[in-house]
Enzyme design. Structure first.
Site, PDB file in Angstrom:
ATOM      1  N   LYS A 106       0.743  -1.078   0.195  1.00 25.87           N
ATOM      2  CA  LYS A 106      -0.080   0.193  -0.012  1.00 25.87           C
ATOM      3  C   LYS A 106       0.765   1.213  -0.009  1.00 25.87           C
ATOM      4  O   LYS A 106       0.689   2.041  -0.788  1.00 25.87           O
ATOM      5  CB  LYS A 106      -0.877   0.136   1.267  1.00 25.87           C
ATOM      6  CG  LYS A 106      -1.958   1.195   1.509  1.00 25.87           C
ATOM      7  CD  LYS A 106      -2.672   1.144   2.705  1.00 25.87           C
ATOM      8  CE  LYS A 106      -3.503   2.281   3.012  1.00 25.87           C
ATOM      9  NZ  LYS A 106      -2.704   3.512   3.262  1.00 25.87           N
ATOM     10  N   TYR A 146      -1.667 -23.988   9.859  1.00 26.57           N
ATOM     11  CA  TYR A 146      -1.426 -23.897   8.409  1.00 26.57           C
ATOM     12  C   TYR A 146      -2.593 -23.605   7.829  1.00 26.57           C
ATOM     13  O   TYR A 146      -2.632 -22.405   7.091  1.00 26.57           O
ATOM     14  CB  TYR A 146      -0.564 -24.953   7.865  1.00 26.57           C
ATOM     15  CG  TYR A 146      -0.308 -24.839   6.345  1.00 26.57           C
ATOM     16  CD1 TYR A 146       0.802 -23.837   6.050  1.00 26.57           C
ATOM     17  CD2 TYR A 146      -0.923 -25.495   5.381  1.00 26.57           C
ATOM     18  CE1 TYR A 146       0.932 -23.632   4.593  1.00 26.57           C
ATOM     19  CE2 TYR A 146      -0.607 -25.320   4.194  1.00 26.57           C
ATOM     20  CZ  TYR A 146       0.280 -24.433   3.734  1.00 26.57           C
ATOM     21  OH  TYR A 146       0.442 -24.092   2.303  1.00 26.57           O
TER      22      TYR A 146
END
Length: 313
Positions: A106, A146
């Site tokens: 960003k 995970y």
């Protein structure tokens, strides 16, 4: 030429992608904390004028001087051996690491690519798995560190896309294999090949009728590059739809290694997925991409690497 940051670039998949990006004329910056990555994977490009490397934990503060065109967030402990040893690190790199790399993208007005996983589908109740399937995942299960790290990462990416109009890509990667996988990786192909080359029994969980679909690493890298070059901002499957049983894979590896090994059966781990196969309809239509390397060809390219690694160990 683009200037690209690759997190996890010293890993199995990351190193192959970095080579492809260098070959395509881009400048590549790698950050990796070497929990599972190895700089030797980058030896062919390490001293290239358009390559730089930083040993860094991306769950901490990230700074990159100058402009960036892309942030590719590949850092992850994808091996069951490693994510079970380091469940907190696995969650942190999917959560904090994704947050910090999104913030960097960003700030730099860069595009962003995240390597998610077929594990977001859990133990799927539909086969093959399309991108709109919501999955069958246990958030408190033995694989959850995970699975949930990737599911959270995808959600955070969607939020940055919606709130900050960030240009994003999400690749849901299915089982991938090839040279530079670690011998101690714990995933099925390096485990079976190591056992076969050592003349040991291949350990198949259960009856071995659970399925996986194996994608050779060069196909996977081409799929990721095609995704970068597309305008697809929603998750997309990248893998190979050639579905094989684990027992069939074991027999194939014994055959291609000309091994005297037999097969033994052990209990299946909890929540071991029964099926795994990507629906590639979206990838074929929107990326004009599909895998071309067969399992047999891929194994022929991979096994000599493991033979060299065993001689060195």
């Amino acid at each position: 030429m683009s200037r690209i940051l690759v997190t996890g670039g010293a890993g199995f998949l990351g190193s192959h992608l970095c080579e492809a990006l260098i070959e395509a004329g881009h400048e590549v910056i790698v950050m990796d904390n070497q929990v599972s990555g190895q700089t030797e994977n980058l030896q062919d490009i390490f001293h290239h004028e358009r390559f730089s490397y930083y040993e860094h934990d991306i769950t901490e503060f990230i700074h990159v001087s100058g402009e960036l065109d892309w942030v590719l967030h590949l850092a992850s402990l994808a091996s069951p051996v490693f994510y079970k040893q380091h469940p907190i690190k696995t969650l942190k790199v999917g959560a904090l690491g994704t947050h910090k790399t999104l913030g960097l993208a960003k700030t730099k007005d860069a595009s962003y690519l995240f390597t998610s996983t077929s594990e977001v589908y859990g133990d799927p109740e539909v086969n093959p798995q399309p991108e709109d399937y919501r999955g069958n995942v246990d958030p408190y299960g033995p694989r959850s560190c995970y699975d949930e790290s990737k599911r959270y990462g995808e959600s955070l990416i969607r939020a940055y896309r919606d709130e900050h109009d960030l240009d994003v890509r999400v690749a849901r990667i299915f089982n991938t294999y090839g040279p530079r996988m670690r011998l101690d990786d714990g995933r099925v192909i390096p485990t079976f090949v190591k056992q076969a080359l050592n003349g040991e029994e291949l350990t198949v969980h259960g009856e071995g009728q659970q399925t996986r679909s194996f994608c050779y690493v060069s196909d996977l890298v081409e799929g990721l590059v095609a995704l970068m070059e597309s305008n697809v901002q929603t998750p997309i499957n990248i893998g190979n739809p050639d579905e094989r049983t684990i027992l069939e894979l074991a027999e194939k590896i014994i055959q291609v290694t000309d091994s005297s090994s037999g097969i033994t059966h052990e209990p299946r781990p909890p929540q071991d997925p029964t099926v795994r196969r990507p629906d590639l309809t979206k990838a074929e239509a929107e990326l004009d991409w599909e895998p071309t390397v067969s399992l047999e060809t891929g194994l022929d390219r991979t096994i000599p690497y493991f033979e060299r690694q065993l001689r060195r160990s």
